[in-house]
Design a protein around this motif. Structure first.
Motif, PDB file in Angstrom:
ATOM      1  N   ALA A 161      93.850 -13.319 -24.021  1.00  0.00           N
ATOM      2  CA  ALA A 161      94.818 -14.388 -23.789  1.00  0.00           C
ATOM      3  C   ALA A 161      94.577 -15.094 -22.460  1.00  0.00           C
ATOM      4  O   ALA A 161      94.749 -16.316 -22.352  1.00  0.00           O
ATOM      5  N   THR A 162      94.158 -14.346 -21.451  1.00  0.00           N
ATOM      6  CA  THR A 162      93.921 -14.950 -20.132  1.00  0.00           C
ATOM      7  C   THR A 162      92.788 -15.970 -20.200  1.00  0.00           C
ATOM      8  O   THR A 162      92.882 -17.068 -19.637  1.00  0.00           O
ATOM      9  N   GLU A 163      91.706 -15.628 -20.903  1.00  0.00           N
ATOM     10  CA  GLU A 163      90.583 -16.558 -21.054  1.00  0.00           C
ATOM     11  C   GLU A 163      91.014 -17.817 -21.797  1.00  0.00           C
ATOM     12  O   GLU A 163      90.660 -18.940 -21.412  1.00  0.00           O
ATOM     13  N   VAL A 164      91.759 -17.615 -22.877  1.00  0.00           N
ATOM     14  CA  VAL A 164      92.218 -18.753 -23.678  1.00  0.00           C
ATOM     15  C   VAL A 164      93.123 -19.654 -22.843  1.00  0.00           C
ATOM     16  O   VAL A 164      92.987 -20.885 -22.850  1.00  0.00           O
ATOM     17  N   ALA A 165      94.059 -19.055 -22.108  1.00  0.00           N
ATOM     18  CA  ALA A 165      94.978 -19.833 -21.281  1.00  0.00           C
ATOM     19  C   ALA A 165      94.229 -20.627 -20.217  1.00  0.00           C
ATOM     20  O   ALA A 165      94.545 -21.792 -19.950  1.00  0.00           O
ATOM     21  N   THR A 166      93.220 -20.008 -19.620  1.00  0.00           N
ATOM     22  CA  THR A 166      92.432 -20.693 -18.591  1.00  0.00           C
ATOM     23  C   THR A 166      91.674 -21.873 -19.176  1.00  0.00           C
ATOM     24  O   THR A 166      91.669 -22.973 -18.614  1.00  0.00           O
ATOM     25  N   GLU A 167      91.035 -21.661 -20.317  1.00  0.00           N
ATOM     26  CA  GLU A 167      90.254 -22.723 -20.947  1.00  0.00           C
ATOM     27  C   GLU A 167      91.135 -23.895 -21.362  1.00  0.00           C
ATOM     28  O   GLU A 167      90.756 -25.065 -21.215  1.00  0.00           O
ATOM     29  N   LEU A 168      92.336 -23.602 -21.873  1.00  0.00           N
ATOM     30  CA  LEU A 168      93.221 -24.651 -22.389  1.00  0.00           C
ATOM     31  C   LEU A 168      94.236 -25.132 -21.359  1.00  0.00           C
ATOM     32  O   LEU A 168      95.070 -25.985 -21.667  1.00  0.00           O
ATOM     33  N   ARG A 169      94.176 -24.548 -20.154  1.00  0.00           N
ATOM     34  CA  ARG A 169      95.091 -24.926 -19.070  1.00  0.00           C
ATOM     35  C   ARG A 169      96.543 -24.723 -19.482  1.00  0.00           C
ATOM     36  O   ARG A 169      97.396 -25.610 -19.345  1.00  0.00           O
ATOM     37  N   LEU A 170      96.816 -23.537 -19.997  1.00  0.00           N
ATOM     38  CA  LEU A 170      98.152 -23.172 -20.442  1.00  0.00           C
ATOM     39  C   LEU A 170      98.682 -22.022 -19.591  1.00  0.00           C
ATOM     40  O   LEU A 170      97.910 -21.182 -19.128  1.00  0.00           O
ATOM     41  N   PRO A 171     100.002 -21.937 -19.419  1.00  0.00           N
ATOM     42  CA  PRO A 171     100.570 -20.755 -18.762  1.00  0.00           C
ATOM     43  C   PRO A 171     100.547 -19.566 -19.720  1.00  0.00           C
ATOM     44  O   PRO A 171     100.671 -19.736 -20.935  1.00  0.00           O
ATOM     45  N   LEU A 172     100.383 -18.365 -19.186  1.00  0.00           N
ATOM     46  CA  LEU A 172     100.434 -17.173 -20.037  1.00  0.00           C
ATOM     47  C   LEU A 172     101.850 -16.908 -20.523  1.00  0.00           C
ATOM     48  O   LEU A 172     102.065 -16.442 -21.645  1.00  0.00           O
ATOM     49  N   ASP A 173     102.813 -17.191 -19.669  1.00  0.00           N
ATOM     50  CA  ASP A 173     104.225 -16.990 -20.004  1.00  0.00           C
ATOM     51  C   ASP A 173     104.959 -18.314 -19.858  1.00  0.00           C
ATOM     52  O   ASP A 173     104.673 -19.104 -18.954  1.00  0.00           O
TER      53      ASP A 173
END
Length: 387
Positions: A161-173
């Protein structure tokens, strides 16, 4: 300050052409025919005056949203951010001149002076935000890595999830929902929704395929689930499903299943936006359509076998009666017919279904069967002969 607000609102139509002329004289980007037409510049000025009045009156949320959207549109038309901010300053001076011409009391002018320029600062920040968001949107990577991250977000995979959030510029929470829609005839299920949300300052990412699209939307205190559903309804070309709210990116795939189930609970061929948390009975029907169809046939089969016009009349009368809490008079007003007509139709419903409309258990069966007919589109199927 109320007098100043009323002045700007009352004279917006009158002041807009003069303001447009002044901006065109002092800022070349807004000269008619350069990037915008004269009509577009005049309309922009009228909206700017009304928005400024709203912010002056401390009713800023909707006004600032409209300012951001207008700024985004101008950015897409090629208006430089420096020109947009210059036009705002010209507008601020123009409003202040109009206020001084209409108001002579020193105390009101002193109060208005401070507030007018504070508002110009707020509007300038909104314009700057819109340009920055659009620039971020334009330069974001649209690469294979991003496509893989979107696929992993919605369908799973080896990426965390951390990789995906970083790539898509999304917050984890955060506060999230998933939206899904099927594409029909190659048309997008939600035309222009990503740009619309971006204009409102709402972060979203979308995975689009030939058969449909899935979106993850980040909600916030100024943009809630009800507002999102309103935007979706405006742009839907097919039925749309919305998940329940969740708070961690690890829950996206569960939310996608909820959104897909909610979409399936919408009426076939409609552009309904169905929320998972508000469609419990339709969800049960969609989960077991064969059993639901048998139940509806058992209860309403004889009505559905009538000619289409007849069964639509009886079903619409039953639906109105149920929605009006069993009141024939209220149903008659809803249907624009006489109460006796409603009574006659309900008598036919009772005779054809074998149900007693005065018995709660029978009414519950009729209500559920009618819901099944609506969700599964059974009333649209070819009918039999009239009886």
């Amino acid at each position: 300050m109320l007098r100043v607000v009323q002045l700007v609102r009352r004279r917006a139509d009158e002041l807009a052409p003069e303001l447009a002329s002044r901006i065109a004289e002092q800022e070349s980007a807004y000269r008619p025919g350069v990037l915008l037409t004269a009509e577009e510049v005049a309309a922009m000025c009228r909206r700017a005056l009304v928005n400024a009045a709203d912010v002056l009156a401390d009713d800023s949320a909707a006004a600032l949203t409209e300012v951001r959207e207008g700024a985004r549109l101008h950015a897409e038309q090629g208006v430089p951010v420096t020109a947009a901010l210059h036009a705002l300053r010209i507008g601020g001076q123009f409003v202040w001149t109009a206020v001084m011409a209409a108001e002579t009391r020193r105390t009101i002018l002193l109060d208005a002076s401070d507030r007018v320029w504070t508002v110009i600062d707020e509007l300038s920040q909104a314009v700057t935000d819109a340009y920055e968001r659009l620039e971020t949107y334009r330069i974001r990577p649209d690469t294979k890595a991003r496509a893989e991250a979107l696929d992993a977000l919605f369908h799973g995979g080896q990426r965390c999830a951390t990789e995906v959030a970083t790539e898509l510029r999304l917050p984890l929470d955060g506060t999230f929902v998933v939206v899904t829609g099927e594409s029909e005839d190659g048309r997008p299920a939600l035309s222009g929704i990503e740009d619309r949300l971006l204009a409102r300052g709402v972060v979203s990412v979308w995975l689009r395929r030939r058969t449909g699209e899935h979106g993850l939307v980040v909600l916030g205190p100024r943009f809630d689930l009800a507002q999102l559903c309103g935007e979706l309804a405006d742009r839907a070309t097919t039925r749309i499903g919305v998940s329940e709210v969740f708070h961690n990116l690890d829950e996206v795939r569960t939310a996608l299943a909820e959104a897909s189930a909610a979409r399936s609970a919408g009426r076939p061929g409609s552009t309904e936006v169905v929320r998972h948390d508000q469609a419990l009975v339709p969800l049960l029907i969609a989960a077991a359509p064969d059993a639901a169809r048998r139940l509806a046939d058992a209860v309403l089969g004889r009505i559905l076998s009538l000619a289409r016009r007849e069964h639509e009349t009886l079903l619409s009368t039953l639906r109105a009666w149920l929605e009006q809490d069993g009141s024939p008079a209220a149903a008659a007003r809803r249907l624009h017919c006489h109460r006796n007509t409603v009574g006659y139709r309900l008598h036919r419903v009772a005779r054809l279904t074998g149900r007693n409309l005065g018995r709660p258990a029978d009414v519950a069966q009729l209500h559920l069967a009618l819901e099944i007919v609506d969700v599964l589109g059974m009333a649209d199927q070819p009918s039999g002969k009239s009886t």
